[in-house]
Design an enzyme around this catalytic site. Structure first.
Site, PDB file in Angstrom:
ATOM      1  N   ASN A 210       0.844  -1.190   0.000  1.00 53.07           N
ATOM      2  CA  ASN A 210       0.000   0.000   0.000  1.00 53.07           C
ATOM      3  C   ASN A 210       0.883   1.245   0.000  1.00 53.07           C
ATOM      4  O   ASN A 210       2.101   1.146   0.034  1.00 53.07           O
ATOM      5  CB  ASN A 210      -0.973  -0.011   1.185  1.00 53.07           C
ATOM      6  N   ASP A 279      -4.499  -5.905   5.348  1.00 54.78           N
ATOM      7  CA  ASP A 279      -5.572  -6.669   6.000  1.00 54.78           C
ATOM      8  C   ASP A 279      -5.516  -8.146   5.633  1.00 54.78           C
ATOM      9  O   ASP A 279      -5.921  -8.998   6.417  1.00 54.78           O
ATOM     10  CB  ASP A 279      -6.934  -6.094   5.609  1.00 54.78           C
ATOM     11  N   LYS A 289       7.954 -18.026  -9.364  1.00 56.75           N
ATOM     12  CA  LYS A 289       7.181 -16.933  -9.957  1.00 56.75           C
ATOM     13  C   LYS A 289       5.902 -17.484 -10.605  1.00 56.75           C
ATOM     14  O   LYS A 289       5.972 -18.454 -11.371  1.00 56.75           O
ATOM     15  CB  LYS A 289       8.056 -16.234 -10.996  1.00 56.75           C
ATOM     16  N   PRO A 307      -3.713 -11.054  11.266  1.00 55.01           N
ATOM     17  CA  PRO A 307      -4.120 -10.706  12.629  1.00 55.01           C
ATOM     18  C   PRO A 307      -4.153  -9.195  12.777  1.00 55.01           C
ATOM     19  O   PRO A 307      -3.361  -8.486  12.145  1.00 55.01           O
ATOM     20  CB  PRO A 307      -3.001 -11.305  13.490  1.00 55.01           C
ATOM     21  N   ASP A 308      -5.057  -8.686  13.604  1.00 57.33           N
ATOM     22  CA  ASP A 308      -5.081  -7.249  13.896  1.00 57.33           C
ATOM     23  C   ASP A 308      -4.115  -7.016  15.057  1.00 57.33           C
ATOM     24  O   ASP A 308      -4.390  -7.372  16.199  1.00 57.33           O
ATOM     25  CB  ASP A 308      -6.495  -6.783  14.245  1.00 57.33           C
ATOM     26  N   LYS A 339     -13.806   2.491  15.231  1.00 49.67           N
ATOM     27  CA  LYS A 339     -12.587   1.684  15.315  1.00 49.67           C
ATOM     28  C   LYS A 339     -11.991   1.707  16.724  1.00 49.67           C
ATOM     29  O   LYS A 339     -11.485   0.709  17.220  1.00 49.67           O
ATOM     30  CB  LYS A 339     -11.568   2.257  14.316  1.00 49.67           C
ATOM     31  N   LYS A 343     -11.654  -1.934  18.468  1.00 46.37           N
ATOM     32  CA  LYS A 343     -10.317  -2.478  18.732  1.00 46.37           C
ATOM     33  C   LYS A 343      -9.918  -2.336  20.194  1.00 46.37           C
ATOM     34  O   LYS A 343      -8.850  -2.798  20.582  1.00 46.37           O
ATOM     35  CB  LYS A 343      -9.286  -1.785  17.836  1.00 46.37           C
TER      36      LYS A 343
HETATM   37  O1  C5P Z   1      -8.522  -1.479  10.643  1.00 44.66           O
HETATM   38  P1  C5P Z   1      -7.564  -0.433  10.185  1.00 44.66           P
HETATM   39  O2  C5P Z   1      -6.457  -0.971   9.351  1.00 44.66           O
HETATM   40  O3  C5P Z   1      -8.211   0.748   9.533  1.00 44.66           O
HETATM   41  O4  C5P Z   1      -6.970   0.110  11.547  1.00 44.66           O
HETATM   42  C1  C5P Z   1      -5.918   1.015  11.592  1.00 44.66           C
HETATM   43  C2  C5P Z   1      -5.184   0.893  12.894  1.00 44.66           C
HETATM   44  O5  C5P Z   1      -5.017  -0.464  13.271  1.00 44.66           O
HETATM   45  C3  C5P Z   1      -3.790   1.421  12.767  1.00 44.66           C
HETATM   46  O6  C5P Z   1      -3.372   1.886  14.025  1.00 44.66           O
HETATM   47  C4  C5P Z   1      -2.998   0.201  12.345  1.00 44.66           C
HETATM   48  O7  C5P Z   1      -1.634   0.314  12.642  1.00 44.66           O
HETATM   49  C5  C5P Z   1      -3.673  -0.890  13.150  1.00 44.66           C
HETATM   50  N1  C5P Z   1      -3.692  -2.210  12.526  1.00 44.66           N
HETATM   51  C6  C5P Z   1      -2.957  -3.247  13.059  1.00 44.66           C
HETATM   52  N2  C5P Z   1      -3.004  -4.487  12.501  1.00 44.66           N
HETATM   53  C7  C5P Z   1      -3.780  -4.736  11.429  1.00 44.66           C
HETATM   54  C8  C5P Z   1      -4.534  -3.701  10.874  1.00 44.66           C
HETATM   55  C9  C5P Z   1      -4.474  -2.440  11.436  1.00 44.66           C
HETATM   56  O8  C5P Z   1      -2.239  -3.029  14.051  1.00 44.66           O
HETATM   57  N3  C5P Z   1      -3.815  -5.951  10.917  1.00 44.66           N
END
Ligand code: C5P
Length: 399
Positions: A210, A279, A289, A307-308, A339, A343
């Site tokens: 990104n 994500d 390749k 994972p978040d 959010k 979170k």
């Molecule tokens: O869900 P989103 O990506 O919009 O959330 C943004 C926040 O969550 C940011 O602080 C980003 O660093 C964190 N984040 C994370 N792990 C992920 C996705 C987002 O720590 N997999």
């Protein structure tokens, strides 16, 4: 004020005489150091007459070293000003060379360094010079940018030495700023920052990524370190120098960032997640390749959720104060508030991203949101946003 003026070779060297005159008139002490090149343009005697000090030009002259050794000379000034700074001088300084008295002094000092480049417009525009200038600035040196106009060589463009009067007033400004007591509000605090994008490999040559540049997270890390914090910066793939005094851990993928965060969150008082974590990723990275075939007009990639990271940290019983980011292209504040709750964060920084704002730029405009408060910052540099954010957090952490 004690000013060490370094003069290097270039037709603009004569303007350095005016600098010395202005500083002497204002009651400062000036010691001039000339490079060999500078002496081709101006006689040392002219500087000597104006400054009332013997001009220094040699590292190896016993008589000069006897008067004040070069290390003592490096300690003497309150500020070192290089004007004009030639392309050659900038290149030597960037490389950390100490092949004459002036470069040696610059290497052996911890005083503020200000440089005012002057050269032919093409030399100035050359990628090598621009790279040198950027690198010196990233080391904390201040550049007084050259001006545009007619040049001694008859060409017209950027590269003329900044006007002496403006150099004098900028140096005065820098010094009064440096004299202010530094803000050490984060002294003794430990901060964990994630920054940059993550790259999710598809095969040995391709990835999903990104547009995050990492600049916001790096600015936060630098500002916190400057305010006394012990900072660990977990950086995705970005092309930025490591902020001074910061411990940097480089990662590529979301999973690698997760592992690094898991190893470091428990030692932190505050975590700021400025990374734009992907994500999704492919479950199995192809060993070879991926080939395009004639009969295949579509390619389907199956992705699995990453994972978040920040949400995981927020769930831990020994969690730090957790600050997230919400970069959105629309309805920024509402998405951010949602959010924050989902979170389990203590705070979230919302910002609009899109063409020309937020991503890849040097400015930003954050809205800081906690459960009870919403503060909209004014648009400013990422460094200034970082400072405002750190002040807001440290006040909240204290209360
Ligand atoms: O869900 P989103 O990506 O919009 O959330 C943004 C926040 O969550 C940011 O602080 C980003 O660093 C964190 N984040 C994370 N792990 C992920 C996705 C987002 O720590 N997999």
């Amino acid at each position: 004020m004690k000013i060490l003026l370094g003069v290097s070779g270039g037709i603009a060297a004569y303007k350095a005489l005016e600098l010395v005159r202005l500083w002497m008139k204002a009651g400062h002490q000036v010691q001039v150091v000339m490079t060999e090149g500078a002496k081709q343009f101006i006689a040392p005697l002219s500087f000597q007459a104006l400054s009332g000090q013997r001009v220094r030009d040699s590292l190896f002259d016993l008589a000069q070293e006897d008067a004040m050794g070069h290390i003592a000379l490096a300690r003497w000034p309150d500020v070192i000003v290089l004007a004009p700074a030639s392309a050659d001088l900038l290149a030597r300084l960037r490389a950390g060379m100490a092949d004459d008295l002036l470069t040696t002094l610059c290497l052996a000092t911890d005083k503020p360094l200000v440089f005012a480049p002057a050269m032919n417009r093409l030399m100035w525009a050359n990628a090598a010079t621009q790279e040198n200038v950027q690198l010196l600035q990233s080391r904390g040196w201040t550049m007084l940018a050259p001006e545009s106009g007619e040049q001694a060589c008859g060409e017209v463009g950027a590269g003329r030495l900044a006007e002496p009067a403006s150099i004098v007033s900028r140096v005065a400004q820098i010094m009064s700023h440096a004299a202010e007591k530094p803000n050490q509000a984060w002294l003794g605090k430990r901060l964990l920052v994630t920054a940059g994008p993550t790259f999710e490999d598809l095969d040995p040559v391709r990835f999903i990524g990104n547009r995050s540049s990492g600049k916001m997270g790096f600015a936060i890390a630098q500002a916190a370190a400057d305010q006394g914090a012990q900072v660990v910066l977990i950086a995705g793939p970005v092309n930025l120098p490591t902020p001074k005094g910061v411990e940097r851990i480089n990662v590529r993928s979301a999973l690698a960032m997760m592992t690094a965060v898991q190893a470091n969150y428990a030692q932190a008082d505050v975590m700021i997640g400025a990374a734009a974590v992907a994500d999704y990723r492919v479950e199995q990275v192809a060993q070879q390749k991926i080939k395009k075939t004639d009969d295949q007009d579509r390619l389907t990639l199956e992705l699995v959720k990453n994972p978040d990271i920040i949400a995981w940290v927020a769930q831990q019983s020994d969690k730090p104060y957790v600050v997230g980011f919400a970069a959105e292209t629309q309805d920024v504040v509402n998405y951010a508030k949602e959010k924050l709750k989902r979170k389990g964060l203590d705070m979230i920084c919302a910002n609009q991203v899109g063409e020309g704002i937020g991503f890849e730029t040097d400015t930003n405009q954050l809205t800081l949101i906690t459960e009870n408060e919403t503060v909209v910052l004014e648009l400013s540099s990422k460094r200034q946003q970082a400072e405002a954010l750190l002040t807001f957090i440290i006040e909240g952490v204290k209360n």
